[in-house]
Design an enzyme around this catalytic site. Structure first.
Site, PDB file in Angstrom:
ATOM      1  N   ASP A 334      -0.233  -2.957   3.596  1.00 36.89           N
ATOM      2  CA  ASP A 334      -1.372  -3.181   2.710  1.00 36.89           C
ATOM      3  C   ASP A 334      -2.556  -3.797   3.448  1.00 36.89           C
ATOM      4  O   ASP A 334      -2.404  -4.482   4.460  1.00 36.89           O
ATOM      5  CB  ASP A 334      -0.955  -4.101   1.548  1.00 36.89           C
ATOM      6  N   GLU A 335      -3.739  -3.529   2.910  1.00 35.13           N
ATOM      7  CA  GLU A 335      -4.968  -4.249   3.261  1.00 35.13           C
ATOM      8  C   GLU A 335      -5.315  -4.231   4.748  1.00 35.13           C
ATOM      9  O   GLU A 335      -5.657  -5.262   5.319  1.00 35.13           O
ATOM     10  CB  GLU A 335      -4.870  -5.710   2.772  1.00 35.13           C
ATOM     11  N   VAL A 336      -5.246  -3.069   5.382  1.00 35.84           N
ATOM     12  CA  VAL A 336      -5.760  -3.049   6.758  1.00 35.84           C
ATOM     13  C   VAL A 336      -7.287  -3.056   6.708  1.00 35.84           C
ATOM     14  O   VAL A 336      -7.902  -2.619   5.741  1.00 35.84           O
ATOM     15  CB  VAL A 336      -5.237  -1.863   7.595  1.00 35.84           C
TER      16      VAL A 336
END
Ligand SMILES: *[C@@H]1O[C@H](CO)[C@@H](O)[C@H](O)[C@H]1NC(C)=O
Ligand SMILES: *[C@@H]1O[C@H](CO)[C@@H](O)[C@H](O)[C@H]1NC(C)=O
Ligand SMILES: *[C@@H]1O[C@H](CO)[C@@H](O)[C@H](O)[C@H]1NC(C)=O
Ligand SMILES: *[C@@H]1O[C@H](CO)[C@@H](O)[C@H](O)[C@H]1NC(C)=O
Ligand SMILES: *[C@@H]1O[C@H](CO)[C@@H](O)[C@H](O)[C@H]1NC(C)=O
Ligand SMILES: *[C@@H]1O[C@H](CO)[C@@H](O)[C@H](O)[C@H]1NC(C)=O
Ligand SMILES: *[C@@H]1O[C@H](CO)[C@@H](O)[C@H](O)[C@H]1NC(C)=O
Length: 565
Positions: A334-336
């Protein structure tokens, strides 16, 4: 005597719901009081009973002695004294396996059988007027689930354990195999004993998975054989990490309680703490302002375009896999953050040298680490934004953790991918506690408001899916992200709300009778509220500091605090 009879009649006419959470999918009962004999015993009718099933039997026998939960009515257990005095006594519960069933440890059923191939079904029959109850299943795991039902249905008064609604006949099995709790032990650390207490409580509501988000940008509390320096430098202290033996111990403890561990090594984002020991593998490490380079401080994520970092990551995954039993694992994802890589000199050079884009490097990184899992026979999991935002192709058989919103589940289903529900708009246990970043005094949490148990409980795992997409739903899980949690508030923030998800994924889209749960069409929640209140008091009785959901006045008078009462 007439007075006693009147009292008994009065007692039996009080509306009273089966004290079970999650509610069994097939349940019939009568109205006859029944108590446990003082010599009550639990026996298995087969040979070579595995030691973890023997232990589970001992735990149940011990609960039946030590539980002190009294029925939630005005006057509590004493109200039932007359009924108990005249009740028949149950002397034994006999466990048996259906013909042809393998006699294997519960732990082996859990950690060697694929999540969607486990048989958790059981039949439990408790008579009103004979001495013996029976529990039948196709596996020791099924026997364990049935034993858990038996373990959590009795009321206490004086020296007695009793029910009022014998005979009870239960035919039960879960709607979904994956019923989880996602536990972040990185933002703040939790001692092993707190994890074990959580696993105990999870097993009482028949959850089947602890999805262990073990490391993050803030700390790396996992001892890894290949890279011991990760925990040595990345943990908060020498007391705040999980040794290899801790992990094995927790894994075994969970498996014996019907719970599988899905360890998430979140990557390539959420990995700054790896840089404490290996700064060469982390881009934009501690770069300011963090808001530009990460969703949370401190900034930093793996240099996915650099070959040495890919090799390091593969070795890391392999070393962690060597530690774990089980058939599943997750690489998170998640959330790169793209600016982090776009401004990183090493990443720019590596991309130029191999003439690839960051998108290609991301796809390739994910294939590599997921390939390590697949090669080791683990079903890989990945977070939904990798697929929906970054269009990363996943290897065959991958499970998607749908987390941003319920609407994403529909998009994942449209791609024909199997998934678990973990929508922040229903299930996040941490939402609603305000902003924690320090200089935003009036700020809210990103996923406001607080998710009540009713909100989670109203979730429909099939909403907006077509019937031919239903088979893509493996189940779901409620997470606690630990930015604002620690061992001090673990029980209250998690319990009893986590039980809402446990019943949703045990029972399916509706209650067993086809009624919606507290959804848009539900007229009231009396039955569920009375049952979850009971569960909460039972948890407290067993040492779990579950919060009150209502004033006790209301808990003792089901329905009288409903808005329309
Ligand atoms: C099951 O128990 C409830 C509560 O005691 C009672 O109202 C109901 O009549 C019982 N069912 C049968 C079939 O007796
Ligand atoms: C056991 O397996 C049989 C055959 O698949 C099935 O009909 C039954 O529901 C299962 N569960 C129990 C508790 O018998
Ligand atoms: C990394 O590996 C790829 C494929 O093996 C190769 O094409 C590339 O040149 C390598 N890059 C470096 C910097 O060694
Ligand atoms: C780099 O890749 C692009 C697109 O694949 C291609 O058009 C270009 O010729 C490549 N450049 C080199 C130097 O190989
Ligand atoms: C992927 O899995 C499906 C279903 O199990 C199978 O039909 C298909 O051949 C697999 N594809 C590859 C590339 O392995
Ligand atoms: C299903 O779709 C409708 C229409 O787009 C939407 O209003 C509703 O919120 C969706 N249901 C869920 C559970 O998201
Ligand atoms: C609620 O009831 C309406 C009218 O019967 C029906 O169309 C709708 O599908 C129901 N919604 C749910 C979530 O059950």
């Amino acid at each position: 005597m007439a007075c006693h009879l009147r009292l008994i009649l009065l007692v039996l006419s009080i509306p009273f719901v089966a004290a079970l959470w999650p509610i069994p999918r097939g349940l019939s009962n009568g109205t006859t009081p029944l108590k446990l004999s003082s010599s009550f015993d639990i026996q298995a009718s087969f040979k070579n009973v595995p030691s973890d099933l023997q232990d589970a039997i001992q735990r149940t026998k011990s609960h039946l002695k030590t539980d002190t939960f009294e029925r939630l009515v005005v006057g509590r257990g004493s109200v039932d004294a007359q009924a108990i005095a005249h009740a028949n006594s149950l002397k034994t519960l006999v466990l048996s396996l259906n013909h042809g069933a393998a006699v294997r440890p519960i732990a082996v059923e859990v950690n060697t059988v694929a999540i969607d191939a486990r048989d958790e079904s059981y039949s439990l029959s408790i008579p009103s007027h004979s001495a013996q109850a029976t529990l039948v299943a196709n596996s020791t795991l099924g026997l364990f689930r049935g034993l858990t039902t038996f373990d959590t249905m009795w009321y206490h008064n004086g020296g007695d354990k009793y029910i009022l609604n014998a005979p009870v006949t239960i035919t039960d099995s879960p709607a979904f195999p994956y019923r989880g709790f996602s536990f972040d032990t990185a933002r703040n650390f939790y001692p092993v004993s707190d994890i074990k207490r959580t696993l105990d409580a999870m097993s009482w509501v028949k959850l089947s998975v602890m999805y262990w988000h073990i490391a993050d940008s803030q700390s790396f509390p996992l001892q890894v054989k290949a890279f011991p320096e990760l925990a040595a430098k990345g943990a908060y202290s020498n007391d705040e990490f999980y040794s290899e033996s801790d992990v094995k111990d927790i894994n075994q403890y969970a498996n014996e309680r019907g719970i599988d561990i899905v360890m998430e090594l979140d990557s390539p984002g959420h990995t700054t703490a790896i840089g404490m020991a290996h700064p060469e593998h982390v881009a934009c490490i501690n770069k300011s302002p963090w808001t530009k380079y990460a969703n949370e401080p401190p900034a930093g994520q793996l240099r996915i375009a650099v070959n040495a970092t890919v090799e390091f990551s593969k070795t890391l995954f392999q070393s962690v896999i060597d530690l774990l039993t089980g058939t599943m694992m997750s690489s998170g994802g998640d959330e790169v953050n793209l600016p982090c890589w776009n401004e990183d000199e090493e990443t720019i050079q590596a991309l130029a040298q191999s003439n690839t884009t960051i998108g290609q490097a991301l796809s390739s990184f994910v294939q590599e680490v997921q390939g390590v899992m697949a090669k080791n026979g683990k079903m890989p999991f990945i977070k939904s934004d990798m697929v929906l935002t970054h269009n990363v192709p996943v290897i065959n058989g991958t499970g998607i953790v749908v987390w941003q919103s319920y609407a994403d589940a529909v998009k994942v289903a449209q791609r024909g991918l199997r998934f678990i529900h973990q929508p922040s708009d229903y299930f996040y246990l941490d939402c609603g506690a305000g902003d924690w970043t320090g200089n935003n005094i009036l700020g809210n949490s990103w996923c406001d408001p607080f998710k009540t148990w009713q909100r989670a409980y109203s979730f429909d795992p099939y909403a907006n899916l077509t019937a031919d997409q239903y088979s893509l739903v493996l189940g779901g899980q409620m997470p606690i992200w630990s930015e604002q949690s620690s061992l001090e508030n673990l029980d209250p923030i998690v319990w009893p709300r986590l039980a809402a998800g446990a019943e949703v994924f045990w029972t399916g889209a509706t209650l067993p009778d086809g009624e919606p749960r507290l959804g848009v069409n539900a007229t009231n929640g009396v039955n569920a509220f009375a049952r979850i209140n009971e569960l909460r008091f039972r948890l407290v009785d067993r040492g779990v500091k579950a919060i009150a959901l209502q004033p006790k006045w209301c808990a003792l008078r089901p329905g009288l605090c409903d808005a329309d009462s």
